[in-house]
Design an enzyme around this catalytic site. Structure first.
Site, PDB file in Angstrom:
ATOM      1  N   HIS A 171      65.991  73.586 -32.172  1.00  0.00           N
ATOM      2  CA  HIS A 171      67.343  73.587 -31.606  1.00  0.00           C
ATOM      3  C   HIS A 171      67.453  74.390 -30.296  1.00  0.00           C
ATOM      4  CE1 HIS A 171      68.000  71.849 -35.397  1.00  0.00           C
ATOM      5  NE2 HIS A 171      68.331  72.913 -36.079  1.00  0.00           N
ATOM      6  N   ASP A 230      66.185  66.067 -34.108  1.00  0.00           N
ATOM      7  CA  ASP A 230      66.710  67.419 -33.980  1.00  0.00           C
ATOM      8  C   ASP A 230      68.221  67.230 -33.902  1.00  0.00           C
ATOM      9  OD1 ASP A 230      67.867  69.752 -32.911  1.00  0.00           O
ATOM     10  OD2 ASP A 230      65.904  70.377 -32.202  1.00  0.00           O
ATOM     11  N   HIS A 231      68.923  67.593 -34.959  1.00  0.00           N
ATOM     12  CA  HIS A 231      70.329  67.181 -35.027  1.00  0.00           C
ATOM     13  C   HIS A 231      71.177  67.824 -33.925  1.00  0.00           C
ATOM     14  CE1 HIS A 231      71.035  70.946 -37.236  1.00  0.00           C
ATOM     15  NE2 HIS A 231      72.306  70.787 -36.949  1.00  0.00           N
TER      16      HIS A 231
END
Ligand code: BG6
Length: 509
Positions: A258, A195-196
């Site tokens: 996110h 999950d960036h």
């Protein structure tokens, strides 16, 4: 604000293990804009092993030279700071391209042989790091085929790890199915669900803010906090990603991943250590404490929207339904806002308001902690008619930092209050420009640290919270789309969600 640095020499220099990195989807946008520039940044920071190579896999037929040039161009365009030619050349000598169809069993035998020869030629250890930057429909089958080709097998001296991009499933059932498929081949410690958002400095700083300072934790609960708002608003529209977005929408695209990461890090109990499972246990517990919405609550507490035409920063924008490759009567949401409640001692009765959307008035991702107001009693005989609440804002982007708002007396002979702000800004304090966010995550994978990656149970717990919303929305198609103008802060119902509780979104600008 200035900074003094506290470095721990034992962890300051943790370079990656020697390995071959195989990128599936190497001709795509993610590889060009994020992965390759991030790997270059790691090399420049001397955090990448000198015994390292990249093998790009793509379905496009491409000459080796053309592929290399494309990757080096990506570095010139997206790497932070000025490009170092020596490192760029070194990088160029480490990249190879293999053309093939991900669904073709034959590809994997060829790939294995290719990796073997590169490892011998460049004296690279027998470690393989696979990055699945492909469409999600390939995740399961690539892993299964890697397994069948014997390419996921570890021994005492070597490791095999896989980063899986988002979205991990598109609802609870498909996420569970994918977990089963992936775990048939890999052990959980080999799986890195990325999950960036967790690569962003301020997101990591959330844990430091909460647990390395003694002043916040005592007030980080329902006794002092009135409500929490998490906003991820974007100016951009759907762009070229129409086909993906039409199957996703804002809810699936941003919330279970996110926004829930931000929510769980904000609300979790202190972990017993920073070891991966200790942190992820607490995050999962926090997610499990969120009340699952009933269909009636979905209708009352979740708002969806789709952008119409409008104007942002003086430029006119077209409606979502007029964008490329979007159905003219699309009911895909480009905005979602919701109110969630948690069932635990720390957070009972504190509303958590989450929102995200495209084509909004400002680009900003932030967590706003609104504290309870001080009692008014001392001020009742003064000119002051109300007190502002204290507010802590954790700015995740574009300007990474933290600000604290509090009341102060305005200079002058009568008692008058102003609201003032104390700001900490990353760039001012540390002089560092933010990187792509992928550096830290890829390095973590290469050293085997899964703290910032999602575990199977976290993913499933998140989808379990989203599922009732998907069910209600599937049954009741929206009738008012488009319901917000590009350049606004979303549909009116989003404001009403808070005004009904006597509260207001903190809007930037
Ligand atoms: C991605 C979403 O995961 O995150 C995109 O698929 C979104 O739709 C993006 O634009 C936002 O990421 P960032 O880092 O630009 O805030």
């Amino acid at each position: 604000m200035s900074s003094r640095e506290y470095n721990n020499p034992s962890v300051a220099n943790r370079g990656s293990d020697s390995c071959v990195m195989v990128i599936f989807g190497a001709t795509g946008d993610l590889t060009r804009r994020k992965l390759i520039p991030a790997l270059y940044n790691l090399a420049k920071a001397r955090l990448l092993s000198p015994n390292f190579a990249i093998v790009g896999i793509g379905s496009k037929t491409m000459e080796q030279e053309a592929f290399n040039e494309k990757m080096l161009d990506a570095i010139r365009e997206y790497a932070k700071d000025e490009v170092d030619l020596e490192i760029l050349n070194w990088f160029g000598s480490r990249i190879t391209y293999v053309n093939g169809d991900f669904g073709d069993d034959g590809l994997y035998g060829r790939l294995d042989a290719h990796c073997q020869s590169i490892k011998t030629e460049k004296r690279i250890s027998n470690n393989h790091f696979y990055y699945l930057a492909t469409a999600p429909s390939f995740f399961g089958s690539i892993i299964q085929k890697l397994g069948a080709a014997g390419m996921t097998k570890e021994d005492n001296e070597s490791w095999r790890r896989v980063i899986i991009e988002k979205p991990f499933g598109r609802d609870l059932a498909s996420a569970m199915e994918l977990n089963i498929e992936v775990k048939n081949v890999l052990k959980e410690k080999q799986i890195f669900r990325i999950d960036h958002y967790l690569g962003k400095e301020t997101v990591q700083n959330l844990m430091v803010l909460r647990f390395a300072n003694s002043i916040f934790e005592p007030i980080w609960n329902r006794r002092y906090i009135d409500n929490v708002q998490i906003t991820a608003s974007e100016i951009v529209g759907v762009g070229q990603r129409g086909p993906y977005y039409e199957t996703s929408g804002a809810l699936r695209d941003m919330v279970p991943n996110h926004l829930f990461q931000l929510l769980s890090l904000t609300t979790m109990e202190p972990p017993v250590s920073f070891e991966a499972n200790a942190v992820r246990d607490e995050q999962t517990k926090a997610l499990r404490a969120i009340q699952v919405l009933t269909p009636e609550e979905v209708l009352a507490r979740v708002v969806r929207g789709q952008y119409g035409a409008g104007e942002i920063n003086g430029e006119s924008c077209i409606a979502y339904r007029d964008e490329e490759k979007i159905e003219p009567d699309s009911s895909t949401e480009t905005f979602v806002a919701m109110k969630l409640m948690m069932d635990n001692w720390r957070w009972a009765d504190v509303p958590f308001y989450l929102r995200t959307g495209k084509r909004l008035a400002a680009r900003t991702t932030e967590i706003v902690i609104n504290f309870r107001k001080a009692p008014f009693v001392l001020f009742k005989n003064t000119a002051i008619d109300h007190l502002q609440e204290n507010r802590l804002v954790i700015h995740i982007q574009p300007d990474e930092g933290i600000s604290m708002q509090f009341g102060a007396k305005k200079p002058g002979p009568i008692m008058n209050l102003g609201s003032v702000q104390m700001d900490f800004n990353y760039v001012d304090a540390f002089g560092a420009t933010p990187d792509t966010g992928y550096e830290r995550l890829m390095l973590d994978c290469m050293v085997g640290d899964a703290t910032l990656f999602q575990r199977a149970d976290m993913v499933e717990t998140s989808w379990n919270l989203i599922q009732p919303i998907l069910d209600v929305w599937n049954a009741l198609k929206p009738r008012d789309f488009p319901n917000y103008a590009s350049g606004s802060f979303g549909p009116a119902a989003s404001d009403q969600l808070l005004s009904g509780d006597g509260k207001k979104w903190l809007n930037k600008g």
